[in-house]
Write a protein that holds these residues in place. Structure first.
Motif, PDB file in Angstrom:
ATOM      1  N   SER A 101      16.592  67.004  18.901  1.00  0.00           N
ATOM      2  CA  SER A 101      17.731  66.171  18.516  1.00  0.00           C
ATOM      3  C   SER A 101      17.487  65.479  17.180  1.00  0.00           C
ATOM      4  O   SER A 101      18.364  65.442  16.313  1.00  0.00           O
ATOM      5  CB  SER A 101      18.009  65.124  19.605  1.00  0.00           C
ATOM      6  OG  SER A 101      18.414  65.736  20.805  1.00  0.00           O
ATOM      7  N   ALA A 102      16.283  64.925  17.009  1.00  0.00           N
ATOM      8  CA  ALA A 102      15.969  64.192  15.786  1.00  0.00           C
ATOM      9  C   ALA A 102      16.052  65.099  14.564  1.00  0.00           C
ATOM     10  O   ALA A 102      16.475  64.665  13.487  1.00  0.00           O
ATOM     11  CB  ALA A 102      14.575  63.572  15.889  1.00  0.00           C
ATOM     12  N   LEU A 103      15.664  66.367  14.726  1.00  0.00           N
ATOM     13  CA  LEU A 103      15.736  67.308  13.605  1.00  0.00           C
ATOM     14  C   LEU A 103      17.147  67.841  13.416  1.00  0.00           C
ATOM     15  O   LEU A 103      17.657  67.907  12.288  1.00  0.00           O
ATOM     16  CB  LEU A 103      14.765  68.471  13.834  1.00  0.00           C
ATOM     17  CG  LEU A 103      14.632  69.461  12.670  1.00  0.00           C
ATOM     18  CD1 LEU A 103      14.040  68.769  11.438  1.00  0.00           C
ATOM     19  CD2 LEU A 103      13.773  70.660  13.071  1.00  0.00           C
ATOM     20  N   ALA A 104      17.813  68.209  14.509  1.00  0.00           N
ATOM     21  CA  ALA A 104      19.130  68.847  14.407  1.00  0.00           C
ATOM     22  C   ALA A 104      20.176  67.918  13.816  1.00  0.00           C
ATOM     23  O   ALA A 104      21.048  68.363  13.050  1.00  0.00           O
ATOM     24  CB  ALA A 104      19.577  69.350  15.781  1.00  0.00           C
ATOM     25  N   VAL A 105      20.130  66.618  14.134  1.00  0.00           N
ATOM     26  CA  VAL A 105      21.159  65.720  13.609  1.00  0.00           C
ATOM     27  C   VAL A 105      21.042  65.553  12.100  1.00  0.00           C
ATOM     28  O   VAL A 105      21.984  65.062  11.463  1.00  0.00           O
ATOM     29  CB  VAL A 105      21.135  64.337  14.290  1.00  0.00           C
ATOM     30  CG1 VAL A 105      21.470  64.435  15.759  1.00  0.00           C
ATOM     31  CG2 VAL A 105      19.810  63.626  14.054  1.00  0.00           C
ATOM     32  N   GLN A 106      19.922  65.970  11.519  1.00  0.00           N
ATOM     33  CA  GLN A 106      19.799  65.900  10.057  1.00  0.00           C
ATOM     34  C   GLN A 106      20.740  66.893   9.376  1.00  0.00           C
ATOM     35  O   GLN A 106      20.994  66.783   8.174  1.00  0.00           O
ATOM     36  CB  GLN A 106      18.356  66.151   9.627  1.00  0.00           C
ATOM     37  CG  GLN A 106      17.342  65.186  10.220  1.00  0.00           C
ATOM     38  CD  GLN A 106      17.786  63.737  10.140  1.00  0.00           C
ATOM     39  OE1 GLN A 106      18.255  63.275   9.102  1.00  0.00           O
ATOM     40  NE2 GLN A 106      17.639  63.017  11.247  1.00  0.00           N
ATOM     41  N   LEU A 107      21.268  67.853  10.141  1.00  0.00           N
ATOM     42  CA  LEU A 107      22.253  68.773   9.578  1.00  0.00           C
ATOM     43  C   LEU A 107      23.478  68.023   9.070  1.00  0.00           C
ATOM     44  O   LEU A 107      24.151  68.465   8.142  1.00  0.00           O
ATOM     45  CB  LEU A 107      22.670  69.811  10.620  1.00  0.00           C
ATOM     46  CG  LEU A 107      21.601  70.829  11.031  1.00  0.00           C
ATOM     47  CD1 LEU A 107      22.110  71.683  12.186  1.00  0.00           C
ATOM     48  CD2 LEU A 107      21.195  71.709   9.858  1.00  0.00           C
ATOM     49  N   ASN A 108      23.775  66.877   9.683  1.00  0.00           N
ATOM     50  CA  ASN A 108      24.923  66.104   9.235  1.00  0.00           C
ATOM     51  C   ASN A 108      24.716  65.589   7.820  1.00  0.00           C
ATOM     52  O   ASN A 108      25.594  65.709   6.957  1.00  0.00           O
ATOM     53  CB  ASN A 108      25.164  64.929  10.177  1.00  0.00           C
ATOM     54  CG  ASN A 108      26.368  64.109   9.766  1.00  0.00           C
ATOM     55  OD1 ASN A 108      27.489  64.493  10.044  1.00  0.00           O
ATOM     56  ND2 ASN A 108      26.137  62.997   9.086  1.00  0.00           N
ATOM     57  N   ALA A 109      23.544  65.015   7.570  1.00  0.00           N
ATOM     58  CA  ALA A 109      23.254  64.502   6.233  1.00  0.00           C
ATOM     59  C   ALA A 109      23.049  65.638   5.243  1.00  0.00           C
ATOM     60  O   ALA A 109      23.423  65.523   4.075  1.00  0.00           O
ATOM     61  CB  ALA A 109      22.015  63.611   6.275  1.00  0.00           C
ATOM     62  N   LEU A 110      22.472  66.740   5.714  1.00  0.00           N
ATOM     63  CA  LEU A 110      22.167  67.869   4.834  1.00  0.00           C
ATOM     64  C   LEU A 110      23.420  68.681   4.496  1.00  0.00           C
ATOM     65  O   LEU A 110      23.839  68.752   3.331  1.00  0.00           O
ATOM     66  CB  LEU A 110      21.113  68.755   5.483  1.00  0.00           C
ATOM     67  CG  LEU A 110      20.761  70.076   4.781  1.00  0.00           C
ATOM     68  CD1 LEU A 110      20.411  69.842   3.326  1.00  0.00           C
ATOM     69  CD2 LEU A 110      19.632  70.776   5.514  1.00  0.00           C
ATOM     70  N   ILE A 111      24.036  69.285   5.486  1.00  0.00           N
ATOM     71  CA  ILE A 111      25.218  70.122   5.251  1.00  0.00           C
ATOM     72  C   ILE A 111      26.402  69.261   4.805  1.00  0.00           C
ATOM     73  O   ILE A 111      27.142  69.624   3.897  1.00  0.00           O
ATOM     74  CB  ILE A 111      25.586  70.935   6.504  1.00  0.00           C
ATOM     75  CG1 ILE A 111      24.367  71.712   7.023  1.00  0.00           C
ATOM     76  CG2 ILE A 111      26.737  71.878   6.198  1.00  0.00           C
ATOM     77  CD1 ILE A 111      23.783  72.671   6.013  1.00  0.00           C
ATOM     78  N   GLY A 112      26.554  68.095   5.457  1.00  0.00           N
ATOM     79  CA  GLY A 112      27.633  67.198   5.056  1.00  0.00           C
ATOM     80  C   GLY A 112      27.474  66.713   3.629  1.00  0.00           C
ATOM     81  O   GLY A 112      28.455  66.610   2.880  1.00  0.00           O
ATOM     82  N   GLY A 113      26.227  66.432   3.235  1.00  0.00           N
ATOM     83  CA  GLY A 113      25.982  65.996   1.866  1.00  0.00           C
ATOM     84  C   GLY A 113      26.302  67.069   0.850  1.00  0.00           C
ATOM     85  O   GLY A 113      26.868  66.792  -0.219  1.00  0.00           O
ATOM     86  N   ILE A 114      25.951  68.313   1.156  1.00  0.00           N
ATOM     87  CA  ILE A 114      26.267  69.428   0.255  1.00  0.00           C
ATOM     88  C   ILE A 114      27.787  69.593   0.148  1.00  0.00           C
ATOM     89  O   ILE A 114      28.334  69.827  -0.934  1.00  0.00           O
ATOM     90  CB  ILE A 114      25.623  70.729   0.750  1.00  0.00           C
ATOM     91  CG1 ILE A 114      24.095  70.602   0.751  1.00  0.00           C
ATOM     92  CG2 ILE A 114      26.048  71.911  -0.116  1.00  0.00           C
ATOM     93  CD1 ILE A 114      23.384  71.768   1.408  1.00  0.00           C
ATOM     94  N   GLY A 115      28.471  69.454   1.276  1.00  0.00           N
ATOM     95  CA  GLY A 115      29.920  69.631   1.286  1.00  0.00           C
ATOM     96  C   GLY A 115      30.656  68.621   0.432  1.00  0.00           C
ATOM     97  O   GLY A 115      31.704  68.932  -0.149  1.00  0.00           O
ATOM     98  N   THR A 116      30.123  67.392   0.323  1.00  0.00           N
ATOM     99  CA  THR A 116      30.809  66.369  -0.474  1.00  0.00           C
ATOM    100  C   THR A 116      30.792  66.702  -1.960  1.00  0.00           C
ATOM    101  O   THR A 116      31.589  66.149  -2.718  1.00  0.00           O
ATOM    102  CB  THR A 116      30.166  64.988  -0.271  1.00  0.00           C
ATOM    103  OG1 THR A 116      28.789  65.032  -0.675  1.00  0.00           O
ATOM    104  CG2 THR A 116      30.257  64.555   1.188  1.00  0.00           C
TER     105      THR A 116
END
Length: 285
Positions: free
Chosen positions: A212-227
């Motif tokens: 969970s701790a690793l997977a939720v970083q997808l939000n900051a990672l993929i979401g950050g790229i998307g912005t």
């Protein structure tokens, strides 16, 4: 041997079990903008690594299952030596795969320096420290991710750590692997180790919390790229995530933007058109 552990489950914000569909959702999100071939391959490697990590997590839990009563001939719970070794093997495989998944995440980040800056190389420990102010829930996630990294280092870098043995323990009803060793020549113990009658001990971090701790970083990672990219194609996207057999059957939270704000709200409707035609039965001959 199974011994009792402490009842001090950590307080964390991860209140859902990550399944394959969670990874699928974020991997698909990445397809909504233009990326270089290197970026695409890095994303594919991260997606595959995370799916592998989920399988290794499930392997631990399958190996743990035999520590419960599995036969009418067991008067109590007596895990055999082979069953304990199976838990050790699955634990070892999980933490090696965790390291690979963290490395894949670092690889993708380094291919987006225009967004995240220059991430450190050749050290997952340094990467996690660097990512701490950039990630999501890192106040709670960082200690979990760092403990997982340190535990894997002890397992795989024996030349850099004091020799140890291992045991199975019961922590809050879950059978886990605990490493037990003596201090080194200078009296030191590995990072994160606790005092033990034989010297020091360190228990395998909870595999669900690590995932969970690793997977939720997808939000900051993929979401950050998307912005920083044109994501207008997402409004026309009719793709829908398909649950895997290992998913729990309920929806997963896909968090809002990393700063907690919602700039715009879009509504997407998927309309299926059905054409009806008169049915004419074939004439009998």
């Amino acid at each position: 041997m199974v011994v009792a552990g402490r009842n001090d489950a950590p307080k964390i914000p991860f209140h859902f079990r990550v399944g394959p569909i969670y990874v699928d959702i974020w991997a698909h999100e990445f397809t909504h903008w233009e990326s270089s071939e290197g970026q695409k391959y890095a994303m594919l490697a991260l997606e595959e690594s995370l799916h592998s990590l989920l399988r290794k997590r499930d392997d631990i839990q399958a190996a743990r299952g035999v520590f419960g009563r599995v036969s009418r001939y067991y008067p109590e719970v007596y895990p055999t030596e082979r069953q304990q070794e199976a838990l050790l093997t699955s634990t070892h495989d999980f933490f090696n795969t965790y390291y690979s998944a963290a490395s894949a995440m670092l690889s993708l980040i380094r291919r987006h320096t225009n967004i995240f800056g220059e991430a450190p190389t050749h050290s997952i420990g340094k990467f996690l420290k660097w990512w701490k102010p950039r990630g999501l829930f890192m106040e709670e996630a960082y200690p979990i991710l760092e403990k997982a990294r340190a535990f894997r280092a002890i397992l795989d870098h024996k030349e850099s750590h004091p020799p140890y043995s291992w045991d199975t323990i019961d922590e809050n009803g879950l059978a886990k692997i605990m490493l037990v060793g003596a201090p080194n020549a200078k009296g030191g113990s590995p990072d994160g180790a606790l005092k033990h009658p034989k010297g020091w001990a360190i228990m395998a971090p909870d595999e669900d919390l690590v995932v969970s701790a690793l997977a939720v970083q997808l939000n900051a990672l993929i979401g950050g790229i998307g912005t920083k990219n044109d994501t207008s194609s997402a409004l026309k996207c009719s793709w829908q995530a398909k649950p895997h057999p290992d998913d729990l059957g309920h929806g997963y939270p896909v968090f809002a933007h990393r700063d907690g704000t919602v700039d715009e709200v879009f509504k997407r409707e998927i309309v299926t058109e059905v054409t009806l035609s008169p049915y004419t039965a074939a004439k009998e001959t």
